[in-house]
Design a protein around this motif. Sequence first.
Motif, PDB file in Angstrom:
ATOM      1  N   MET A   1       0.829  -1.200   0.000  1.00  0.00           N
ATOM      2  CA  MET A   1       0.000   0.000   0.000  1.00  0.00           C
ATOM      3  C   MET A   1       0.867   1.255   0.000  1.00  0.00           C
ATOM      4  O   MET A   1       0.604   2.217  -0.728  1.00  0.00           O
ATOM      5  CB  MET A   1      -0.912  -0.029   1.233  1.00  0.00           C
ATOM      6  CG  MET A   1      -1.925   1.096   1.265  1.00  0.00           C
ATOM      7  SD  MET A   1      -3.124   0.922  -0.058  1.00  0.00           S
ATOM      8  CE  MET A   1      -3.648   2.608  -0.231  1.00  0.00           C
ATOM      9  N   LYS A   2       1.926   1.227   0.789  1.00  0.00           N
ATOM     10  CA  LYS A   2       2.793   2.394   0.908  1.00  0.00           C
ATOM     11  C   LYS A   2       3.444   2.739  -0.423  1.00  0.00           C
ATOM     12  O   LYS A   2       3.469   3.905  -0.840  1.00  0.00           O
ATOM     13  CB  LYS A   2       3.866   2.141   1.969  1.00  0.00           C
ATOM     14  CG  LYS A   2       4.834   3.306   2.190  1.00  0.00           C
ATOM     15  CD  LYS A   2       5.778   2.989   3.346  1.00  0.00           C
ATOM     16  CE  LYS A   2       6.726   4.137   3.618  1.00  0.00           C
ATOM     17  NZ  LYS A   2       7.679   4.337   2.500  1.00  0.00           N
ATOM     18  N   GLN A   3       3.973   1.726  -1.126  1.00  0.00           N
ATOM     19  CA  GLN A   3       4.638   2.015  -2.394  1.00  0.00           C
ATOM     20  C   GLN A   3       3.643   2.476  -3.454  1.00  0.00           C
ATOM     21  O   GLN A   3       3.990   3.288  -4.342  1.00  0.00           O
ATOM     22  CB  GLN A   3       5.468   0.826  -2.874  1.00  0.00           C
ATOM     23  CG  GLN A   3       4.696  -0.416  -3.240  1.00  0.00           C
ATOM     24  CD  GLN A   3       5.599  -1.461  -3.897  1.00  0.00           C
ATOM     25  OE1 GLN A   3       6.450  -1.151  -4.716  1.00  0.00           O
ATOM     26  NE2 GLN A   3       5.415  -2.714  -3.503  1.00  0.00           N
ATOM     27  N   TYR A   4       2.397   1.988  -3.386  1.00  0.00           N
ATOM     28  CA  TYR A   4       1.379   2.448  -4.325  1.00  0.00           C
ATOM     29  C   TYR A   4       1.092   3.932  -4.118  1.00  0.00           C
ATOM     30  O   TYR A   4       1.068   4.718  -5.072  1.00  0.00           O
ATOM     31  CB  TYR A   4       0.100   1.625  -4.175  1.00  0.00           C
ATOM     32  CG  TYR A   4      -1.100   2.262  -4.843  1.00  0.00           C
ATOM     33  CD1 TYR A   4      -1.157   2.389  -6.232  1.00  0.00           C
ATOM     34  CD2 TYR A   4      -2.157   2.759  -4.085  1.00  0.00           C
ATOM     35  CE1 TYR A   4      -2.242   2.982  -6.849  1.00  0.00           C
ATOM     36  CE2 TYR A   4      -3.248   3.353  -4.694  1.00  0.00           C
ATOM     37  CZ  TYR A   4      -3.288   3.472  -6.080  1.00  0.00           C
ATOM     38  OH  TYR A   4      -4.360   4.074  -6.683  1.00  0.00           O
ATOM     39  N   LEU A   5       0.858   4.334  -2.873  1.00  0.00           N
ATOM     40  CA  LEU A   5       0.571   5.736  -2.594  1.00  0.00           C
ATOM     41  C   LEU A   5       1.756   6.631  -2.948  1.00  0.00           C
ATOM     42  O   LEU A   5       1.584   7.747  -3.447  1.00  0.00           O
ATOM     43  CB  LEU A   5       0.195   5.906  -1.121  1.00  0.00           C
ATOM     44  CG  LEU A   5      -1.113   5.226  -0.691  1.00  0.00           C
ATOM     45  CD1 LEU A   5      -1.338   5.411   0.806  1.00  0.00           C
ATOM     46  CD2 LEU A   5      -2.299   5.770  -1.482  1.00  0.00           C
ATOM     47  N   GLU A   6       2.961   6.128  -2.726  1.00  0.00           N
ATOM     48  CA  GLU A   6       4.148   6.896  -3.098  1.00  0.00           C
ATOM     49  C   GLU A   6       4.241   7.060  -4.607  1.00  0.00           C
ATOM     50  O   GLU A   6       4.660   8.113  -5.108  1.00  0.00           O
ATOM     51  CB  GLU A   6       5.401   6.202  -2.555  1.00  0.00           C
ATOM     52  CG  GLU A   6       5.537   6.291  -1.036  1.00  0.00           C
ATOM     53  CD  GLU A   6       6.735   5.525  -0.524  1.00  0.00           C
ATOM     54  OE1 GLU A   6       7.311   4.718  -1.297  1.00  0.00           O
ATOM     55  OE2 GLU A   6       7.113   5.719   0.653  1.00  0.00           O
ATOM     56  N   LEU A   7       3.837   6.015  -5.356  1.00  0.00           N
ATOM     57  CA  LEU A   7       3.867   6.098  -6.809  1.00  0.00           C
ATOM     58  C   LEU A   7       2.831   7.098  -7.316  1.00  0.00           C
ATOM     59  O   LEU A   7       3.105   7.895  -8.219  1.00  0.00           O
ATOM     60  CB  LEU A   7       3.625   4.729  -7.435  1.00  0.00           C
ATOM     61  CG  LEU A   7       3.567   4.698  -8.971  1.00  0.00           C
ATOM     62  CD1 LEU A   7       4.847   5.277  -9.576  1.00  0.00           C
ATOM     63  CD2 LEU A   7       3.329   3.286  -9.468  1.00  0.00           C
ATOM     64  N   VAL A   8       1.632   7.065  -6.748  1.00  0.00           N
ATOM     65  CA  VAL A   8       0.600   8.026  -7.130  1.00  0.00           C
ATOM     66  C   VAL A   8       1.103   9.450  -6.916  1.00  0.00           C
ATOM     67  O   VAL A   8       0.974  10.321  -7.787  1.00  0.00           O
ATOM     68  CB  VAL A   8      -0.693   7.787  -6.329  1.00  0.00           C
ATOM     69  CG1 VAL A   8      -1.688   8.932  -6.586  1.00  0.00           C
ATOM     70  CG2 VAL A   8      -1.337   6.464  -6.708  1.00  0.00           C
ATOM     71  N   ALA A   9       1.699   9.699  -5.752  1.00  0.00           N
ATOM     72  CA  ALA A   9       2.236  11.026  -5.460  1.00  0.00           C
ATOM     73  C   ALA A   9       3.345  11.395  -6.438  1.00  0.00           C
ATOM     74  O   ALA A   9       3.445  12.548  -6.889  1.00  0.00           O
ATOM     75  CB  ALA A   9       2.756  11.072  -4.020  1.00  0.00           C
ATOM     76  N   HIS A  10       4.174  10.414  -6.791  1.00  0.00           N
ATOM     77  CA  HIS A  10       5.282  10.654  -7.720  1.00  0.00           C
ATOM     78  C   HIS A  10       4.754  11.027  -9.106  1.00  0.00           C
ATOM     79  O   HIS A  10       5.291  11.944  -9.755  1.00  0.00           O
ATOM     80  CB  HIS A  10       6.163   9.413  -7.810  1.00  0.00           C
ATOM     81  CG  HIS A  10       7.347   9.575  -8.710  1.00  0.00           C
ATOM     82  ND1 HIS A  10       8.500  10.217  -8.314  1.00  0.00           N
ATOM     83  CD2 HIS A  10       7.547   9.191 -10.003  1.00  0.00           C
ATOM     84  CE1 HIS A  10       9.367  10.219  -9.309  1.00  0.00           C
ATOM     85  NE2 HIS A  10       8.820   9.597 -10.344  1.00  0.00           N
ATOM     86  N   VAL A  11       3.718  10.326  -9.564  1.00  0.00           N
ATOM     87  CA  VAL A  11       3.151  10.612 -10.879  1.00  0.00           C
ATOM     88  C   VAL A  11       2.535  12.008 -10.898  1.00  0.00           C
ATOM     89  O   VAL A  11       2.728  12.784 -11.854  1.00  0.00           O
ATOM     90  CB  VAL A  11       2.100   9.553 -11.260  1.00  0.00           C
ATOM     91  CG1 VAL A  11       1.363   9.965 -12.535  1.00  0.00           C
ATOM     92  CG2 VAL A  11       2.750   8.193 -11.462  1.00  0.00           C
ATOM     93  N   ILE A  12       1.798  12.353  -9.848  1.00  0.00           N
ATOM     94  CA  ILE A  12       1.173  13.677  -9.784  1.00  0.00           C
ATOM     95  C   ILE A  12       2.238  14.781  -9.777  1.00  0.00           C
ATOM     96  O   ILE A  12       2.091  15.813 -10.433  1.00  0.00           O
ATOM     97  CB  ILE A  12       0.279  13.786  -8.539  1.00  0.00           C
ATOM     98  CG1 ILE A  12      -0.923  12.842  -8.685  1.00  0.00           C
ATOM     99  CG2 ILE A  12      -0.188  15.220  -8.330  1.00  0.00           C
ATOM    100  CD1 ILE A  12      -1.788  12.766  -7.448  1.00  0.00           C
ATOM    101  N   LYS A  13       3.323  14.550  -9.059  1.00  0.00           N
ATOM    102  CA  LYS A  13       4.365  15.565  -8.926  1.00  0.00           C
ATOM    103  C   LYS A  13       5.252  15.654 -10.160  1.00  0.00           C
ATOM    104  O   LYS A  13       5.629  16.759 -10.590  1.00  0.00           O
ATOM    105  CB  LYS A  13       5.226  15.266  -7.698  1.00  0.00           C
ATOM    106  CG  LYS A  13       6.349  16.278  -7.475  1.00  0.00           C
ATOM    107  CD  LYS A  13       7.161  15.931  -6.237  1.00  0.00           C
ATOM    108  CE  LYS A  13       8.296  16.931  -6.033  1.00  0.00           C
ATOM    109  NZ  LYS A  13       9.106  16.600  -4.820  1.00  0.00           N
ATOM    110  N   ASN A  14       5.586  14.524 -10.756  1.00  0.00           N
ATOM    111  CA  ASN A  14       6.592  14.496 -11.824  1.00  0.00           C
ATOM    112  C   ASN A  14       6.044  14.161 -13.209  1.00  0.00           C
ATOM    113  O   ASN A  14       6.783  14.248 -14.192  1.00  0.00           O
ATOM    114  CB  ASN A  14       7.683  13.475 -11.471  1.00  0.00           C
ATOM    115  CG  ASN A  14       8.389  13.818 -10.166  1.00  0.00           C
ATOM    116  OD1 ASN A  14       9.117  14.788 -10.077  1.00  0.00           O
ATOM    117  ND2 ASN A  14       8.147  12.996  -9.144  1.00  0.00           N
ATOM    118  N   GLY A  15       4.783  13.759 -13.284  1.00  0.00           N
ATOM    119  CA  GLY A  15       4.216  13.404 -14.579  1.00  0.00           C
ATOM    120  C   GLY A  15       3.909  14.624 -15.433  1.00  0.00           C
ATOM    121  O   GLY A  15       3.962  15.766 -14.975  1.00  0.00           O
ATOM    122  N   THR A  16       3.597  14.345 -16.703  1.00  0.00           N
ATOM    123  CA  THR A  16       3.259  15.420 -17.633  1.00  0.00           C
ATOM    124  C   THR A  16       1.850  15.209 -18.186  1.00  0.00           C
ATOM    125  O   THR A  16       1.423  14.069 -18.409  1.00  0.00           O
ATOM    126  CB  THR A  16       4.255  15.465 -18.803  1.00  0.00           C
ATOM    127  OG1 THR A  16       4.264  14.192 -19.470  1.00  0.00           O
ATOM    128  CG2 THR A  16       5.650  15.776 -18.298  1.00  0.00           C
TER     129      THR A  16
END
Length: 234
Positions: A1-16
């Motif tokens: 669960m933790k890595q999923y939420l971290e990935l979501v945050a990463h995509v929102i912050k660094n995605g285009t």
Amino acid sequence: MKQYLELVAHVIKNGTLQSNRTGVRTISFPGAMLRFDLQEGFPAITTRRLAFKSAIGEMVGFLRGVNNAAEFRALGCKVWDQNANENAQWLANPFRQGEDDLGEIYGVQWRQWPAYKRIALSNPAAIELAISQGYQQIAQAEESGESFVVLYKAIDQIRQCLDTIIKDPGSRRILFHGWNCAQLDEMALPPCHLLYQFHPNPETREISLTLYIRSNDLGLLYPLQEPAQYAMAA
């Protein structure tokens, strides 16, 4: 669960932001990876309710080679109804065979991949080998002055993987996929999760699976892969 939420945050912050066929722009970040140890439990998220029974029904349908929305519904999975009967592009497709038809989707490719061989008549040894492998001659023709035969058989990729895991677990060729370029126009929806490779470890008697997903709705559909429009992609 933790890595999923971290990935979501990463995509929102660094995605285009990108446009796509659905008309709903995506926040896209290609190449992201998640790893799970199933001995620690099933990687289900806890931030929302999961359509678990539907996802199981869908997977059963794939493994059975189902290509009809009615058969998916009978398995408790209704997510293919819209793709089968409400997708304007698919409704106008001449390959569509009436109500609920989905065409040559996931399970068809997994269990009945259409394989063809074009062999010159001047090469009887190759023709004989193909026939010994289960191919059947379906046509004979001539092109540029050369006569050839066309042979066909349906390949059960899942069966091949299982047999190889048992007989040759050290092989690095235990994989199957659903991206059949020749039949993409015969599918209600091209596969999102499309390449799967098994990695058995004969020493530890463990098996790993690598899954490649060309387009994953990280916010809505992860981790239970079901067809829908994409709002956030990884």
